[in-house]
Each structure stands twice: as structure tokens, then as C-alpha cells.
Motif scaffolding. Structure first.
Motif, PDB file in Angstrom:
ATOM      1  N   HIS A  45     -17.907   5.328  -3.793  1.00 17.26           N
ATOM      2  CA  HIS A  45     -16.559   5.669  -2.995  1.00 17.26           C
ATOM      3  C   HIS A  45     -15.432   4.781  -2.844  1.00 17.26           C
ATOM      4  CE1 HIS A  45     -19.584   8.796  -1.616  1.00 17.26           C
ATOM      5  NE2 HIS A  45     -18.539   9.585  -1.447  1.00 17.26           N
ATOM      6  N   ALA A  46     -15.646   3.602  -3.296  1.00 20.29           N
ATOM      7  CA  ALA A  46     -14.816   2.520  -3.463  1.00 20.29           C
ATOM      8  C   ALA A  46     -13.322   2.864  -3.880  1.00 20.29           C
ATOM      9  CB  ALA A  46     -15.364   1.327  -4.073  1.00 20.29           C
ATOM     10  N   ALA A  47     -13.275   3.644  -4.850  1.00 22.16           N
ATOM     11  CA  ALA A  47     -11.979   3.903  -5.353  1.00 22.16           C
ATOM     12  C   ALA A  47     -11.364   4.980  -4.664  1.00 22.16           C
ATOM     13  CB  ALA A  47     -12.160   4.818  -6.808  1.00 22.16           C
ATOM     14  N   PHE A  48     -11.949   5.832  -3.861  1.00 20.90           N
ATOM     15  CA  PHE A  48     -11.528   6.836  -2.993  1.00 20.90           C
ATOM     16  C   PHE A  48     -11.171   5.892  -1.848  1.00 20.90           C
ATOM     17  CE2 PHE A  48     -14.646   9.545  -5.205  1.00 20.90           C
ATOM     18  CZ  PHE A  48     -13.738  10.162  -6.096  1.00 20.90           C
ATOM     19  N   ARG A  49     -11.564   5.063  -1.277  1.00 24.60           N
ATOM     20  CA  ARG A  49     -11.397   4.062  -0.063  1.00 24.60           C
ATOM     21  C   ARG A  49     -10.032   3.488  -0.758  1.00 24.60           C
ATOM     22  NH1 ARG A  49     -16.573   2.482   0.430  1.00 24.60           N
ATOM     23  NH2 ARG A  49     -16.540   0.628  -0.724  1.00 24.60           N
ATOM     24  N   PHE A  50      -9.694   2.953  -1.773  1.00 28.44           N
ATOM     25  CA  PHE A  50      -8.417   2.406  -2.282  1.00 28.44           C
ATOM     26  C   PHE A  50      -7.368   3.564  -2.026  1.00 28.44           C
ATOM     27  CE2 PHE A  50      -5.087   1.380  -5.089  1.00 28.44           C
ATOM     28  CZ  PHE A  50      -4.694   0.088  -4.908  1.00 28.44           C
ATOM     29  N   LEU A  51      -7.373   4.763  -2.679  1.00 29.30           N
ATOM     30  CA  LEU A  51      -6.678   5.852  -2.738  1.00 29.30           C
ATOM     31  C   LEU A  51      -6.215   6.262  -1.239  1.00 29.30           C
ATOM     32  CD1 LEU A  51      -7.734   7.725  -5.542  1.00 29.30           C
ATOM     33  CD2 LEU A  51      -5.958   6.238  -5.417  1.00 29.30           C
ATOM     34  N   ILE A  52      -7.125   6.155  -0.372  1.00 32.47           N
ATOM     35  CA  ILE A  52      -6.786   6.648   0.973  1.00 32.47           C
ATOM     36  C   ILE A  52      -6.102   5.669   1.745  1.00 32.47           C
ATOM     37  CG2 ILE A  52      -8.033   7.044   3.522  1.00 32.47           C
ATOM     38  CD1 ILE A  52     -10.278   8.183   1.808  1.00 32.47           C
ATOM     39  N   CYS A  53      -6.409   4.527   1.478  1.00 32.40           N
ATOM     40  CA  CYS A  53      -5.510   3.310   1.866  1.00 32.40           C
ATOM     41  C   CYS A  53      -4.296   2.920   1.405  1.00 32.40           C
ATOM     42  CB  CYS A  53      -6.346   1.839   1.809  1.00 32.40           C
ATOM     43  SG  CYS A  53      -7.812   1.813   2.755  1.00 32.40           S
ATOM     44  N   TRP A  54      -4.079   3.526   0.187  1.00 34.78           N
ATOM     45  CA  TRP A  54      -2.708   3.740  -0.532  1.00 34.78           C
ATOM     46  C   TRP A  54      -1.950   4.953   0.212  1.00 34.78           C
ATOM     47  CZ3 TRP A  54      -2.164   4.297  -6.461  1.00 34.78           C
ATOM     48  CH2 TRP A  54      -0.719   4.379  -6.555  1.00 34.78           C
ATOM     49  N   ALA A  55      -2.455   6.152   0.331  1.00 33.25           N
ATOM     50  CA  ALA A  55      -1.753   7.322   0.966  1.00 33.25           C
ATOM     51  C   ALA A  55      -1.390   7.399   2.450  1.00 33.25           C
ATOM     52  CB  ALA A  55      -2.431   8.524   0.381  1.00 33.25           C
ATOM     53  N   LEU A  56      -2.669   7.126   3.111  1.00 35.29           N
ATOM     54  CA  LEU A  56      -2.756   7.454   4.482  1.00 35.29           C
ATOM     55  C   LEU A  56      -1.812   6.363   5.633  1.00 35.29           C
ATOM     56  CD1 LEU A  56      -3.838   9.297   6.584  1.00 35.29           C
ATOM     57  CD2 LEU A  56      -5.776   7.946   7.065  1.00 35.29           C
ATOM     58  N   PRO A  57      -1.848   5.203   5.211  1.00 32.25           N
ATOM     59  CA  PRO A  57      -0.584   4.442   6.170  1.00 32.25           C
ATOM     60  C   PRO A  57       0.597   4.576   5.983  1.00 32.25           C
ATOM     61  CG  PRO A  57      -2.631   3.088   5.236  1.00 32.25           C
ATOM     62  CD  PRO A  57      -2.752   4.325   4.368  1.00 32.25           C
ATOM     63  N   ILE A  58       0.941   5.039   4.882  1.00 24.42           N
ATOM     64  CA  ILE A  58       2.503   5.233   4.239  1.00 24.42           C
ATOM     65  C   ILE A  58       2.822   6.400   5.189  1.00 24.42           C
ATOM     66  CG2 ILE A  58       4.135   6.007   2.548  1.00 24.42           C
ATOM     67  CD1 ILE A  58       2.483   4.111   0.642  1.00 24.42           C
ATOM     68  N   LEU A  59       1.915   7.638   4.976  1.00 27.07           N
ATOM     69  CA  LEU A  59       2.297   8.817   5.773  1.00 27.07           C
ATOM     70  C   LEU A  59       2.299   8.527   7.208  1.00 27.07           C
ATOM     71  CD1 LEU A  59      -0.013  11.512   3.977  1.00 27.07           C
ATOM     72  CD2 LEU A  59       2.486  11.333   3.797  1.00 27.07           C
ATOM     73  N   LEU A  60       1.510   7.726   7.781  1.00 24.66           N
ATOM     74  CA  LEU A  60       1.515   7.496   9.005  1.00 24.66           C
ATOM     75  C   LEU A  60       2.708   6.807   9.664  1.00 24.66           C
ATOM     76  CD1 LEU A  60      -2.308   6.701   9.792  1.00 24.66           C
ATOM     77  CD2 LEU A  60      -1.064   8.787  10.582  1.00 24.66           C
ATOM     78  N   VAL A  61       2.979   5.710   8.843  1.00 21.98           N
ATOM     79  CA  VAL A  61       4.294   5.091   9.231  1.00 21.98           C
ATOM     80  C   VAL A  61       5.616   5.740   9.296  1.00 21.98           C
ATOM     81  CG1 VAL A  61       5.930   3.392   8.292  1.00 21.98           C
ATOM     82  CG2 VAL A  61       3.419   2.579   8.489  1.00 21.98           C
ATOM     83  N   PHE A  62       5.550   6.605   8.107  1.00 18.95           N
ATOM     84  CA  PHE A  62       6.870   7.573   8.120  1.00 18.95           C
ATOM     85  C   PHE A  62       6.931   8.757   9.121  1.00 18.95           C
ATOM     86  CE2 PHE A  62       7.433   5.117   4.098  1.00 18.95           C
ATOM     87  CZ  PHE A  62       8.765   4.714   4.261  1.00 18.95           C
ATOM     88  N   GLU A  63       5.542   9.238   9.412  1.00 21.46           N
ATOM     89  CA  GLU A  63       5.352  10.143  10.564  1.00 21.46           C
ATOM     90  C   GLU A  63       5.814   9.604  11.823  1.00 21.46           C
ATOM     91  OE1 GLU A  63       5.347  13.323  10.334  1.00 21.46           O
ATOM     92  OE2 GLU A  63       3.995  13.813   8.516  1.00 21.46           O
ATOM     93  N   LEU A  64       5.565   8.572  12.057  1.00 22.36           N
ATOM     94  CA  LEU A  64       5.915   7.650  13.513  1.00 22.36           C
ATOM     95  C   LEU A  64       7.446   7.344  13.679  1.00 22.36           C
ATOM     96  CD1 LEU A  64       2.549   5.891  14.143  1.00 22.36           C
ATOM     97  CD2 LEU A  64       3.345   7.892  15.030  1.00 22.36           C
ATOM     98  N   THR A  65       8.242   7.147  12.471  1.00 24.95           N
ATOM     99  CA  THR A  65       9.506   6.758  12.411  1.00 24.95           C
ATOM    100  C   THR A  65      10.430   8.047  12.783  1.00 24.95           C
ATOM    101  OG1 THR A  65       9.786   7.484  10.119  1.00 24.95           O
ATOM    102  CG2 THR A  65       9.620   5.170  10.406  1.00 24.95           C
TER     103      THR A  65
END
Length: 569
Positions: free
Chosen positions: A307-327
Motif C-alpha cells: 500500500h506504499a504507492a497508494f499512501r503516496f497518491l493519497i498524500c498527493w491528492a488529499l492535502p491539496i483538496l483540503l487546503v483549497f476546500e478551507l480557503t
């Protein structure tokens, strides 16, 4: 495929290796990159040569580049309709290079297609980088699916057509994060580290802090999750940080610039998540499978390297979405740098659906695909009503557009149910998205004249023989969209009723928005002048603020010489 028979002497309990399928053979090597480049190019080119320059952002970017070329000043970005324009300069350099290369052939600086070429290259770079980085994470086959889905996504394809900075930002951000994905493998670490910093430096030149923000969020999230940083050490090799520091220092004035388009509105959190199924269409079908993989990855222990590859993809997508959702300010394309990771998760989900006993992901994906496709078809039908014609013609066009769109989505819906192979399903999704994008951007929007107000104004000026020239200026009162400047001349006069009424001269061409007509008439009357309309007003809808306008085209004459003006209202 029929399994190969074991060779003589092979133990009964050990099966012989399975030969690679034709698709897997094709997916290896340069052919997959060529295929993805072709798909991305087609997706970006639909409408690029036919659609008029769009307000507000594309017209601002293109006009600023045009003024840069006309002035020969490539160190500053200026725009006639803005008092200050501190914005990253990289996109304007690329657009200026395309215009300067094409001008000897076309002798035009207002042909929008050339300004859109860098965005096409940006989408190609994003798609190829997604395949390159994804192959190191989830394998060449699944990465090919993800890169194809990203290339034809509704938002990514549209941005690849538009002459703005977003497709180029997507390309360089994806390249930087793909380099991070490759950095986790023990090969050519210094070269990949240098590529990472080069991509970040280009991202700063294109759109300020967004690319460094995406990389920082990804690295920080991975470290917080895995508690491992040894693989990041090659990033400290000095040439890369030095290159980035130099570019950041030169771009300090624009590093934290931001688009004005979303700063005057407030949108609740959940905006990007709600739009995701429609903007990433047709990957919408694989979103439930991507969510299932993400949930399994979150639940899996850190020691599970599968699951290491999926951890990388989640850490790529999810923080960006969260930051722009909170702006507070939100525009749909703000979250675009997260789309490559989501597309790769969808590509992996397509593959995983055939090998796992997931009972809900396929039905949920088909249903979500149908709903998103139906909404897109409805928007296409609404856009078709902005073509010229009466109510009956609008109704016929809306119905015919809906029938064609529903036919495309229904055929894809049926194919997704009947076909089992991931490659076949991916091909269906890509074909569906290309067909809808072609209909929308190549056929409907270029003919929706009520949405292309500035082009209709120029057509009215041409019919009345009032196009601006050196000895006859054009005054525009009450309408300040930069697309009109780009289509005509940089030196046209955008003014209010007081300024235009006091300075315009007899014989000058004038365009007046209906709500400014009374004030303009009053100002002209004090000078014994009168505005004489040439024809019926141009009516339409401005994209920037969805405001209906009526623009009167005519010229200035003395009251004694002007015929009685029955100005239509």
C-alpha cells in the motif's frame, strides 16, 4: 486467454509463467507514452481553433501577452484594464514565443489559437508525467489507464485548450510530484532530484507558490504518515535548491500572487468535492474503486509495502483538496493539481475491480457515471440555446443536443456493464469523453453567439464599417471585458460616460452598453453631439458575472446633422 500448458518436467503444483497480453506488451515502452500524448493533444485541441477568446481569465492572459509583444518589453506584464498586474511571467513568455514564431506566417497578433499552444503542451506534460510517475507506483498498465483518464477529463481538457496558466501549472506540478514518486526507487537519485527542483522552479514562474505548496504538502503528509525521511535526502543535493532559490528570488514580487476571479466570493467547504465527479469525468466511473483502495490503504499497517504507492497518491491528492476546500475563495480549477493523483487511483481501481470481490464499486461507478454524464449533457443542451434563432429553434437545438449526448452516455453506460476487461472499459471512457468534448467545445460553444458578446460587437462594427483604425478611435462605454481589446486593438478607449462624452470627437466609433446610454446621451447633449446607432443592439450574456448586456454600435455626429435616432431599447 487460454493458459499455456506446462512444459515437460514442470512440477504439477507450479504453473508455467503466463505470457503477457497484447495490451500489456503495448503498454510497455515508448508506445504508451505516444498514445497518451496523442490522446492529450486531441483533448486539448477540441475548440482551440474555433472558440473565440473567453472572458475573463483567458482574455486577460492573452491580451497581456499581446501588449508584451507589441511593446517588446518581456520583463513586465501589463494589462490595459488593470492598474497593477503583478503576476508570474512564465506563461506570457511561452505565449509570446508561440506568437512570435507564428506571426511571420499569419501576420496577426490576435489569433487566439497560438496563445493556446502552451496550454496544450502543459496538458501533454501533465499526462506524460502522470504515466511516468504512476508507472513507478502502480505499474505501467494501471498508470496508462490513469494518464488516459486525466488527459480526457472535462476540466483538464478544457484548461488544456484555454490560454491561461492552469494547464502549464498542472504540467510542471505533476512533473515535480512524479519525480518524487520516482525518487522512492533506488535509481538516478541526483538526476531525479534536479528534475524535481527544475519543475518547481518552472511552476513558480508559471503561477507563483502553488507548485511548491503542492510538493510541500505531499512531503509533509508522507512524513507524518510513514515517519520516514531517508528517501528524501537526495532533494538536498545543492544544485537543485540553488536553482529554485534563484528563480524564487527573481519572482519574489509575484510568488504569492493569486487570481482575482475567486476573491470576491465565499463558498462553503465541499465545493471541490461536489464538483469532482463532473470535472474529472469520465474517471467518475472509477471513483468508488479509488475510494475503496484509499480506505484499505488507510486501514493497512505501515509495514505493508503493497500500500506504499497508494499512501503516496493519497498524500498527493488529499492535502491539496483540503487546503483549497478551507480557503474562502474557490474556483473549480484551483484543485486541479490534485487530479493526476486521483486519476492514478482511478486507474488502479479499474485494474483492481477485476481481481477483487467488490460487489458495490462497479454498480456505484456505473450509476455515478450516468448521473455525471447526464448533468454534462444537460449543460450542453442549455449552451445550445445561446445559438442564434427564435424560441422554436432553441428548443430544437436543445432537444437534438440532448439526444446526441444521451446516446453517447447511454452507449458508454451499456458498454461498461457488458465489458469486463479494464482496458476495454478505459477505452470506452476515453471515447465517451472525447465525443462529448468534441460536441461541446468544437460544435456548440463556438456557435453560441450570445455567449461571445465581444465577437458579435466586432461583427457589428465590421458591418457598419466602424472598425477602429489609426485615424478613428473606438470608444467603449459601460463594457470593459478584455476580450474586446484583444479582438480589436490595444489602443481602444475604455471609458465611462463622463470621460467619453467629454472627449469623443465627431466621427468616432462608439460602443455603449444600454445602462450607460442615458448618461452618455446627457453628456453628449452639452456639446451638441448625438450618438447614432448603426443597427440593432448586440445582446448577450457575459461569462464573467453572468450579466445580460445590450451593446449599441454607432458613431458620433452633430445633433443638427444626425438623423432622428429611434434607439431600440
Amino acid at each position: 486467454m487460454v493458459p499455456a500448458r506446462p512444459k515437460p518436467g514442470t512440477p504439477a503444483l507450479v504453473s508455467a509463467p503466463q505470457p503477457a497480453s497484447l495490451f500489456d506488451q503495448f503498454a510497455q515502452g515508448w508506445r504508451s507514452y505516444a498514445l497518451i500524448a496523442l490522446i492529450a493533444f486531441l483533448s486539448a485541441q477540441f475548440g482551440a481553433g474555433r472558440m473565440q477568446v473567453m472572458d475573463p481569465e483567458e482574455a486577460r492572459f492573452a491580451q497581456a501577452t499581446r501588449q508584451m509583444v507589441e511593446a517588446g518589453d518581456y520583463a513586465h506584464v501589463r494589462l490595459q484594464t488593470e492598474t497593477q498586474s503583478a503576476r508570474p511571467i512564465g506563461v506570457h513568455w511561452l505565449q509570446a514565443a508561440a506568437v512570435n514564431a507564428a506571426e511571420p506566417l499569419t501576420h496577426k497578433r490576435n489569433a487566439i489559437w497560438f496563445y493556446r499552444l502552451p496550454s496544450t503542451l502543459g496538458l501533454l506534460l501533465a499526462a506524460i508525467a502522470t504515466l511516468w510517475g504512476g508507472a513507478a507506483l502502480i505499474g505501467q498498465r494501471s498508470a496508462l489507464f490513469g494518464a488516459a483518464l486525466l488527459s480526457v477529463a472535462m476540466l483538464a481538457g478544457f484548461q488544456g485548450m484555454a490560454a491561461t496558466a492552469d494547464a502549464l501549472l498542472l504540467g510542471f506540478t505533476t512533473l515535480a510530484l512524479a519525480a518524487l514518486a520516482r525518487l522512492r526507487a533506488p535509481q538516478r537519485k541526483k538526476v531525479i532530484s534536479l528534475l524535481f527542483w527544475f519543475a518547481l522552479a518552472c511552476g513558480v514562474l508559471i503561477k507563483g507558490f502553488i507548485a511548491p505548496l503542492a510538493a510541500t504538502l505531499t512531503l509533509a503528509s508522507l512524513f507524518a504518515w510513514e515517519r520516514r525521511a531517508a528517501w528524501m535526502k537526495p532533494l538536498l543535493w545543492w544544485p537543485g535548491p540553488l536553482l529554485f532559490a534563484i528563480v524564487a528570488a527573481l519572482s519574489l514580487g509575484t510568488l504569492f500572487s493569486f487570481e482575482r476571479g475567486g476573491l470576491d466570493q465565499f463558498t462553503l467547504p465541499g465545493f471541490h468535492l461536489f464538483l469532482l465527479p463532473f470535472l474529472i469525468f469520465p474517471a467518475t466511473y472509477a471513483l468508488p474503486a479509488a475510494a475503496r483502495l484509499s480506505i484499505e490503504t488507510i486501514r493497512a499497517p505501515l509495514a505493508d509495502e503493497d500500500h506504499a504507492a497508494f499512501r503516496f497518491l493519497i498524500c498527493w491528492a488529499l492535502p491539496i483538496l483540503l487546503v483549497f476546500e478551507l480557503t474562502p475563495a474557490k474556483l473549480p480549477h484551483f484543485a486541479l493539481p490534485a487530479y493526476p493523483a486521483i486519476a492514478l487511483l482511478c486507474g488502479a481501481g479499474l485494474t483492481a475491480m477485476t481481481g477483487r470481490r467488490w460487489r458495490t464499486t462497479h454498480p456505484a461507478g456505473v450509476a455515478l457515471f450516468a448521473v455525471a454524464g447526464g448533468v454534462i449533457v444537460a449543460l450542453m443542451s442549455i449552451a445550445a440555446t445561446f445559438m442564434p434563432g427564435d424560441f422554436a429553434a432553441d428548443t430544437r437545438r436543445a432537444i437534438s443536443t440532448a439526444l446526441i449526448g444521451v446516446g453517447i452516455v447511454a452507449a458508454s453506460f451499456t458498454a461498461l456493464i457488458m465489458l469486463r476487461r479494464p482496458a476495454a472499459r478505459c477505452a470506452v471512457l476515453v471515447a465517451c469523453a472525447l465525443a462529448l468534448s468534441f460536441s461541446f467545445r468544437e460544435r456548440i460553444l463556438p456557435e453560441a453567439r450570445a455567449l461571445n458578446v465581444s465577437s458579435e460587437v466586432v461583427a457589428a462594427l465590421t458591418r457598419a464599417r466602424l472598425t477602429p483604425r489609426d485615424d478613428r478611435p473606438l470608444w467603449v462605454v459601460g463594457y470593459s471585458e478584455p476580450s474586446l481589446i484583444f479582438i480589436t486593438r490595444t489602443d481602444i478607449r475604455l471609458a465611462g460616460p463622463v470621460e467619453a462624452g467629454g472627449e469623443a470627437q465627431i466621427g468616432d466609433a462608439i460602443v455603449i452598453e444600454g445602462r450607460a446610454m442615458q448618461d452618455m446621451t446627457t453628456q453628449l447633449a452639452t456639446r451638441d453631439l448625438q450618438f447614432t446607432p448603426a443597427e440593432e443592439p448586440v445582446r448577450g450574456l457575459t461569462i464573467a458575472n453572468l450579466d445580460r448586456v445590450a451593446l449599441f454600435v454607432g458613431e458620433l455626429r452633430p445633433i443638427s446633422a444626425a438623423p432622428p435616432a429611434d434607439v431600440p431599447r
